[in-house]
Motif scaffolding. Structure first.
Motif, PDB file in Angstrom:
ATOM      1  N   LEU A   1       1.009 -33.808  29.288  1.00 21.30           N
ATOM      2  CA  LEU A   1       0.135 -34.925  28.942  1.00 21.30           C
ATOM      3  C   LEU A   1      -1.251 -34.809  29.558  1.00 21.30           C
ATOM      4  O   LEU A   1      -2.117 -35.634  29.258  1.00 21.30           O
ATOM      5  CB  LEU A   1       0.771 -36.247  29.386  1.00 21.30           C
ATOM      6  CG  LEU A   1       2.099 -36.626  28.732  1.00 21.30           C
ATOM      7  CD1 LEU A   1       2.633 -37.919  29.330  1.00 21.30           C
ATOM      8  CD2 LEU A   1       1.938 -36.763  27.222  1.00 21.30           C
ATOM      9  N   ARG A   2      -1.460 -33.830  30.414  1.00 24.60           N
ATOM     10  CA  ARG A   2      -2.751 -33.718  31.098  1.00 24.60           C
ATOM     11  C   ARG A   2      -3.876 -33.596  30.063  1.00 24.60           C
ATOM     12  O   ARG A   2      -3.828 -32.762  29.161  1.00 24.60           O
ATOM     13  CB  ARG A   2      -2.767 -32.516  32.027  1.00 24.60           C
ATOM     14  CG  ARG A   2      -4.021 -32.473  32.919  1.00 24.60           C
ATOM     15  CD  ARG A   2      -4.045 -31.198  33.756  1.00 24.60           C
ATOM     16  NE  ARG A   2      -2.934 -31.133  34.687  1.00 24.60           N
ATOM     17  CZ  ARG A   2      -2.923 -31.691  35.895  1.00 24.60           C
ATOM     18  NH1 ARG A   2      -3.974 -32.367  36.308  1.00 24.60           N
ATOM     19  NH2 ARG A   2      -1.875 -31.570  36.690  1.00 24.60           N
ATOM     20  N   GLY A   3      -4.872 -34.445  30.195  1.00 27.67           N
ATOM     21  CA  GLY A   3      -6.017 -34.402  29.298  1.00 27.67           C
ATOM     22  C   GLY A   3      -5.850 -35.186  28.021  1.00 27.67           C
ATOM     23  O   GLY A   3      -6.793 -35.284  27.227  1.00 27.67           O
ATOM     24  N   THR A   4      -4.673 -35.762  27.775  1.00 25.00           N
ATOM     25  CA  THR A   4      -4.468 -36.535  26.546  1.00 25.00           C
ATOM     26  C   THR A   4      -5.140 -37.905  26.699  1.00 25.00           C
ATOM     27  O   THR A   4      -4.827 -38.649  27.624  1.00 25.00           O
ATOM     28  CB  THR A   4      -2.962 -36.733  26.271  1.00 25.00           C
ATOM     29  OG1 THR A   4      -2.317 -35.462  26.246  1.00 25.00           O
ATOM     30  CG2 THR A   4      -2.760 -37.442  24.941  1.00 25.00           C
ATOM     31  N   PRO A   5      -6.055 -38.284  25.818  1.00 26.55           N
ATOM     32  CA  PRO A   5      -6.757 -39.568  25.979  1.00 26.55           C
ATOM     33  C   PRO A   5      -5.833 -40.751  25.711  1.00 26.55           C
ATOM     34  O   PRO A   5      -4.844 -40.646  24.979  1.00 26.55           O
ATOM     35  CB  PRO A   5      -7.872 -39.490  24.929  1.00 26.55           C
ATOM     36  CG  PRO A   5      -7.374 -38.523  23.911  1.00 26.55           C
ATOM     37  CD  PRO A   5      -6.533 -37.515  24.658  1.00 26.55           C
ATOM     38  N   ARG A   6      -6.175 -41.888  26.286  1.00 30.84           N
ATOM     39  CA  ARG A   6      -5.371 -43.101  26.097  1.00 30.84           C
ATOM     40  C   ARG A   6      -5.310 -43.520  24.633  1.00 30.84           C
ATOM     41  O   ARG A   6      -4.374 -44.189  24.210  1.00 30.84           O
ATOM     42  CB  ARG A   6      -5.938 -44.243  26.942  1.00 30.84           C
ATOM     43  CG  ARG A   6      -5.603 -44.148  28.420  1.00 30.84           C
ATOM     44  CD  ARG A   6      -5.960 -45.446  29.133  1.00 30.84           C
ATOM     45  NE  ARG A   6      -5.701 -45.390  30.560  1.00 30.84           N
ATOM     46  CZ  ARG A   6      -4.529 -45.662  31.114  1.00 30.84           C
ATOM     47  NH1 ARG A   6      -3.505 -45.988  30.343  1.00 30.84           N
ATOM     48  NH2 ARG A   6      -4.369 -45.613  32.419  1.00 30.84           N
ATOM     49  N   SER A   7      -6.327 -43.169  23.873  1.00 28.40           N
ATOM     50  CA  SER A   7      -6.302 -43.532  22.465  1.00 28.40           C
ATOM     51  C   SER A   7      -5.179 -42.829  21.716  1.00 28.40           C
ATOM     52  O   SER A   7      -4.746 -43.289  20.651  1.00 28.40           O
ATOM     53  CB  SER A   7      -7.644 -43.182  21.818  1.00 28.40           C
ATOM     54  OG  SER A   7      -7.906 -41.785  21.938  1.00 28.40           O
ATOM     55  N   GLN A   8      -4.673 -41.718  22.288  1.00 26.77           N
ATOM     56  CA  GLN A   8      -3.588 -40.976  21.655  1.00 26.77           C
ATOM     57  C   GLN A   8      -2.235 -41.229  22.321  1.00 26.77           C
ATOM     58  O   GLN A   8      -1.199 -41.217  21.665  1.00 26.77           O
ATOM     59  CB  GLN A   8      -3.891 -39.480  21.672  1.00 26.77           C
ATOM     60  CG  GLN A   8      -5.101 -39.083  20.854  1.00 26.77           C
ATOM     61  CD  GLN A   8      -5.338 -37.591  20.895  1.00 26.77           C
ATOM     62  OE1 GLN A   8      -4.428 -36.800  21.139  1.00 26.77           O
ATOM     63  NE2 GLN A   8      -6.586 -37.193  20.670  1.00 26.77           N
ATOM     64  N   PHE A   9      -2.259 -41.437  23.643  1.00 26.61           N
ATOM     65  CA  PHE A   9      -1.000 -41.700  24.347  1.00 26.61           C
ATOM     66  C   PHE A   9      -1.243 -42.697  25.466  1.00 26.61           C
ATOM     67  O   PHE A   9      -2.160 -42.550  26.282  1.00 26.61           O
ATOM     68  CB  PHE A   9      -0.409 -40.419  24.947  1.00 26.61           C
ATOM     69  CG  PHE A   9       0.863 -40.685  25.716  1.00 26.61           C
ATOM     70  CD1 PHE A   9       2.078 -40.792  25.062  1.00 26.61           C
ATOM     71  CD2 PHE A   9       0.841 -40.890  27.092  1.00 26.61           C
ATOM     72  CE1 PHE A   9       3.244 -41.083  25.753  1.00 26.61           C
ATOM     73  CE2 PHE A   9       1.995 -41.179  27.801  1.00 26.61           C
ATOM     74  CZ  PHE A   9       3.203 -41.268  27.123  1.00 26.61           C
ATOM     75  N   SER A  10      -0.395 -43.707  25.495  1.00 27.64           N
ATOM     76  CA  SER A  10      -0.427 -44.673  26.587  1.00 27.64           C
ATOM     77  C   SER A  10       0.954 -45.292  26.725  1.00 27.64           C
ATOM     78  O   SER A  10       1.566 -45.680  25.731  1.00 27.64           O
ATOM     79  CB  SER A  10      -1.471 -45.769  26.324  1.00 27.64           C
ATOM     80  OG  SER A  10      -1.495 -46.708  27.387  1.00 27.64           O
ATOM     81  N   CYS A  11       1.437 -45.367  27.937  1.00 26.83           N
ATOM     82  CA  CYS A  11       2.732 -45.991  28.203  1.00 26.83           C
ATOM     83  C   CYS A  11       2.706 -46.575  29.611  1.00 26.83           C
ATOM     84  O   CYS A  11       3.265 -46.008  30.547  1.00 26.83           O
ATOM     85  CB  CYS A  11       3.854 -44.972  28.046  1.00 26.83           C
ATOM     86  SG  CYS A  11       5.509 -45.706  28.155  1.00 26.83           S
ATOM     87  N   PRO A  12       2.044 -47.715  29.792  1.00 28.77           N
ATOM     88  CA  PRO A  12       1.879 -48.302  31.117  1.00 28.77           C
ATOM     89  C   PRO A  12       3.018 -49.253  31.478  1.00 28.77           C
ATOM     90  O   PRO A  12       3.005 -50.428  31.132  1.00 28.77           O
ATOM     91  CB  PRO A  12       0.552 -49.050  30.996  1.00 28.77           C
ATOM     92  CG  PRO A  12       0.488 -49.426  29.545  1.00 28.77           C
ATOM     93  CD  PRO A  12       1.288 -48.427  28.772  1.00 28.77           C
ATOM     94  N   GLY A  13       4.008 -48.747  32.168  1.00 29.64           N
ATOM     95  CA  GLY A  13       5.071 -49.606  32.661  1.00 29.64           C
ATOM     96  C   GLY A  13       6.092 -50.003  31.630  1.00 29.64           C
ATOM     97  O   GLY A  13       6.399 -51.191  31.477  1.00 29.64           O
ATOM     98  N   SER A  14       6.643 -49.027  30.915  1.00 30.55           N
ATOM     99  CA  SER A  14       7.678 -49.286  29.917  1.00 30.55           C
ATOM    100  C   SER A  14       8.940 -48.510  30.261  1.00 30.55           C
ATOM    101  O   SER A  14       8.926 -47.621  31.111  1.00 30.55           O
ATOM    102  CB  SER A  14       7.180 -48.896  28.521  1.00 30.55           C
ATOM    103  OG  SER A  14       6.055 -49.677  28.154  1.00 30.55           O
ATOM    104  N   PHE A  15      10.032 -48.846  29.581  1.00 27.59           N
ATOM    105  CA  PHE A  15      11.323 -48.203  29.837  1.00 27.59           C
ATOM    106  C   PHE A  15      11.623 -47.228  28.705  1.00 27.59           C
ATOM    107  O   PHE A  15      11.659 -47.615  27.528  1.00 27.59           O
ATOM    108  CB  PHE A  15      12.436 -49.248  29.929  1.00 27.59           C
ATOM    109  CG  PHE A  15      12.335 -50.152  31.127  1.00 27.59           C
ATOM    110  CD1 PHE A  15      11.351 -49.998  32.089  1.00 27.59           C
ATOM    111  CD2 PHE A  15      13.256 -51.181  31.305  1.00 27.59           C
ATOM    112  CE1 PHE A  15      11.269 -50.835  33.188  1.00 27.59           C
ATOM    113  CE2 PHE A  15      13.187 -52.026  32.395  1.00 27.59           C
ATOM    114  CZ  PHE A  15      12.188 -51.853  33.338  1.00 27.59           C
TER     115      PHE A  15
END
Length: 872
Positions: A746-760
């Motif tokens: 995931l290094r370098g992947t922008p938040r617009s493409q990947f985001s998972c803040p505090g999910s299961f």
């Protein structure tokens, strides 16, 4: 101006002060300095002493110690009201319980309760210890209410029972006060604390509301949900130094659908009363609808929402502990160029007296009409703001007493009616679980906070199956339905793109999920429709019993429960020989313990105490290896690592012996001589570990990190046969220190493409691998902006095993994720062989905030199984 306004008001009020039973000194006289003066703080033991003087000298104040904190400080609650109300506190508490549990109340009884009962309002202060102002404010407001006899105060006392917790974090209050006293007026005045401002969890103590791992958390919930059930609860915080001066509700989107809409109405109404009071006091920079959302379950005031209590958060801008801050002035409506934090810190390092850059949010608007434009900000300003907030709360509670009581009753009755309607009608918990102690802890956490838990006294049918005696049942027809439902069901956090533009931030605040059965590994079944069963209400949850059956051929203790780790640690402490099954043997999974028949009699007691299952060893051949004790080191950086604190707490709970090691210990080298396993906390990346806190304002003994010498020493430690265990951000250190065959996909992947803040997320576990022993084949990972690994070509002296991976689809179990395909088939945990040693890499935090019991074993096994083949 603000100070003069509030002090003039206080002086007018105090002209009518009544003579108390004993002379009560004014706060300034007691402290020996003006409360709120630059650089000065009243330490916790003196605050407690003062509150006890108020108790002894006023018939309006009662102070009670609920217990001791982690460090042995008293946790106190001050109850303040009129002498008449104080004389009938037991009656008022009983009425509050009837309000909270309103089933069967008639319209006439509701009218009588609303007419004859005071409102109960609660304020907690200083849960985050560096947010120190409220602990000082508490002294002033308590003195005012104890001694003033103005019509305003009499009206408040007659109509409100005020619950005041002067510090939710007494240990931290002491830690911060002592640090303030050390650095004030010195070149180190801007230095951050080199250790946590709570003995274990730092800022995360406000994330401990539903799990209650810390004693202070239990005391807070005891007041809220066992004793008082207040109509309104305000948690007074501080925020950053450079922007908005005060935040009050309304909160921002998204809204948690389990919360009754009347909560938002109440929070908005009282929040606007605070908003008005702050502006009337001449305080600029007051706003609402900021980044604090109405979704998250984690904090104490938010737990109140689900208990039909109006929970309110306030945030006041911070000074520099008790020292003032200075900020360049901005011009109204003209946004200045933002200065990066790094550039500002570089300037401050050279000149500690340099003012902060000017504010950038300077455009007036409906939710922020008088922006803060910079200048001086002091501890006194914080206290004055919090006094205005507290006065507005008390005035609102007095004025709205009848409505608040009626609304709380109605919310409870609405919850019961919703539960009776079904879907869900109940949650069912079979008594036989993979880890029965996790079930016990889940149910006890809910019961402690007022949820009604029952147990079946006879078999019954529901959801197409027959449930046995002993099945636990939580019916939804109860006043705190919202709390139970929210903690038991999977969360579906709204996608930011589903909201109209500007109505929701792109990234959630804190976590998006908290589903207890998932993260604790507890089998739970939803009963959508009503069923008939003979159920008994439980006043306490019984601990699961252990079973002990010995045999002259030996004893085997089944893997699965986390408490097996405690048993291993006790056996090693007593030098009892332990072997580990390395393959499944019938119903016994790999990772089960084999003990000799001659094991001490204490082992049977331990098995019973820990709820484990011990049986005669199977007669057939079985693969096993001796499990030797290992010497564990936990790195503690001088940068106040919360993850280190949580890890330290968890290791202590399960009785792991370990040594705290610091930068100098790692720089000294020769690590293999003293330790077998080294743990790096997960909230520190390579830069944090190697450079540490390099600010010139930091005292020299806490400056810097392990340096390149420490990095070299850790390389040698692993090469010589040691085991390094890293997770979350600390994986970055391992990847930059060793030639690993894995990289972060995931290094370098922008938040617009990947985001998972505090999910299961689902993860698949190799339970035949030693790191996966005792786990279930599918586990739940708490994924909080974590990583995923993919393989690289490996050198001859490097090997790796996959311990856990993300499945090829359907990852999300609870919360929200954007771009989950980036995780498909990626590695979530691995063991890398490096020369004579090994590195265990876990992409997520297996012990996140002491909550995900279902992944604790990844950490426990990473420690214990180093003893399978360890040579010293």
């Amino acid at each position: 101006m603000v100070r003069a306004f509030l002090r003039l008001g206080a002086a007018v009020l105090l002209l009518g002060a009544v003579a108390a039973a004993q002379p009560i000194p004014k706060p300034d006289d007691f402290a020996g300095f003006p409360i709120g003066s630059d650089g000065n703080l009243l330490r916790w033991e003196r605050i407690v002493e003062y509150f006890r003087l108020l108790d002894a000298g006023s018939d309006r104040v009662q102070v009670r110690e609920l217990g001791k904190t982690n460090n042995g400080n008293p946790f106190i609650l001050a109850t303040i009201s009129s002498p008449r109300n104080m004389a009938r506190l037991d009656e008022i508490r009983a009425t509050q319980r009837r309000i909270a549990f309103p089933e069967g109340l008639t319209a006439e009884e509701i009218d009588q309760i609303a007419e004859n009962s005071p409102a109960v309002a609660m304020v907690t202060c200083n849960i985050h210890a560096t947010e120190i102002g409220a602990s000082q404010m508490a002294v002033e407001v308590a003195y005012e209410l104890a001694t003033d006899d103005s019509p305003w105060t009499r009206r408040i006392l007659d109509n409100v029972v005020f619950l005041l917790v002067p510090s939710f974090n007494p240990d931290g209050q002491v830690i911060v006060t002592d640090w303030n006293n050390r650095v004030r007026g010195t070149e180190n005045v801007w230095s951050s604390l080199p250790w946590l401002y709570h003995p274990y969890v730092g800022h995360d103590n406000n994330r401990d509301a539903f799990m209650m791992t810390q004693p202070e958390s239990r005391y807070g919930n005891q007041i809220l949900f066992q004793e008082w059930f207040p109509q309104v609860y305000v948690d007074e915080h501080q925020q950053g130094q450079t922007g908005m001066r005060v935040f009050v509700p309304p909160f921002s989107n998204p809204v948690n659908p389990n919360v009754h809409p009347s909560i938002w109405a109440g929070a908005g109404k009282i929040g606007f009363a605070m908003y008005q009071a702050l502006h009337e006091a001449g305080i600029d920079g007051v706003g609402y609808d900021a980044r604090y959302t109405a979704w998250w379950q984690g904090g104490f005031l938010r737990g109140a929402w689900f208990h039909n209590t109006v929970g309110i958060l306030t945030e006041v801008a911070s000074a520099n502990l008790a020292s003032p801050t200075y900020q360049e002035k901005a011009e109204l409506g003209k946004r200045s160029v933002a200065t990066s934090r790094a550039n500002w810190l570089a300037v401050r390092d050279k000149n500690p007296e340099a003012p902060m850059p000017p504010p950038t949010d300077v455009m007036p608007r409906y939710d922020y009409p008088r922006p803060w434009l910079g200048g001086k900000w002091t501890l006194r300003d914080i206290i004055d703001s919090e006094l205005a907030i507290t006065h507005a709360l008390l005035e609102s509670a007095a004025d709205q007493r009848r409505r608040l009581i009626r609304t709380q009753i109605r919310m409870g009755l609405d919850a019961i009616a919703a539960g009776q309607a079904g879907d869900p009608w109940a949650y069912l918990f079979p008594p036989e679980q993979h880890d029965s102690t996790a079930l016990y802890k889940l149910l006890e956490a809910l019961r402690f906070c007022g949820v009604i838990v029952e147990r079946a006294e006879a078999p019954f049918e529901s959801e197409g199956r027959v449930w046995p005696v002993g099945t636990y049942v939580i019916r939804m027809a109860q006043p705190f339905r919202a709390y139970a439902k929210d903690l038991l069901e999977p969360q579906e956090h709204p996608d930011p793109s589903s909201m109209p533009p500007g109505k929701m931030a792109d990234q959630p605040y804190d976590l998006t999920a908290w589903t207890l059965p998932l993260q604790m590994g507890v089998e739970t079944v939803v009963a959508k429709d009503a069923f008939q069963a003979r159920l008994a209400k439980l006043d306490s949850i019984p601990k699961p019993p252990g079973a002990w059956k010995s045999d002259k051929a030996g004893i085997v203790v089944a893997a699965g429960p986390n408490n097996l780790a405690t048993l291993v640690n006790r056996l090693h402490q007593r030098d009892v020989p332990v072997r580990l099954l390395t393959e499944d043997a019938g119903d016994l999974p790999a990772g089960s313990l084999l003990l000799e028949a001659s094991a001490p009699t204490a082992v049977a007691d331990w098995v019973g105490e820990l709820g484990l299952q011990a049986a005669p060893a199977p007669g057939e051949a079985r693969a096993s290896e001796p499990l030797r004790p290992v010497r564990v080191a936990l790195y503690r950086p001088w940068t106040a690592s919360m993850d280190e604190g949580w890890t330290r707490w968890l290791l202590e709970q399960y009785e792991f012996p370990f040594t705290a090691v610091f930068d100098a210990d790692l720089r000294a080298g020769d690590l293999r001589k003293n330790w077998d396993v080294l743990l790096l906390p997960g909230d520190r990346d390579d830069t944090d570990v190697v450079r540490g806190n390099d600010s010139s304002s930091t005292p020299s003994e806490y400056r810097g990190g392990i340096g390149e010498e420490g990095r070299k020493a850790i390389r040698e430690f692993v090469a010589q046969g040691g085991r390094l265990v890293v997770w979350h951000q600390a994986v970055d250190f391992a990847q930059r220190t060793f030639e690993l065959p894995l990289r972060d996909a995931l290094r370098g992947t922008p938040r617009s493409q990947f985001s998972c803040p505090g999910s299961f997320l689902r993860v698949q576990v190799d339970t035949d691998h030693p790191i996966g022993y005792g786990m279930e084949e599918q586990a739940t990972a708490v994924f909080d902006d974590d990583g995923a690994f993919e393989p690289l070509p490996a050198f001859s002296y490097v090997t790796f095993d996959v311990v856990a991976r993300y499945p090829p689809g359907d990852l999300l179990e609870s919360g929200w994720i954007r771009g989950e395909q980036h995780l498909y088939n990626r590695i979530a945990a691995a063991q890398v062989g490096y020369k004579k040693g090994s590195i265990v890499m876990i992409a997520f935090r297996p012990q996140f905030r002491g909550q995900p019991h279902n992944t604790f074993k990844l950490l426990f096994n990473a420690i214990h199984t180093a003893g399978l083949t360890m040579e010293r």
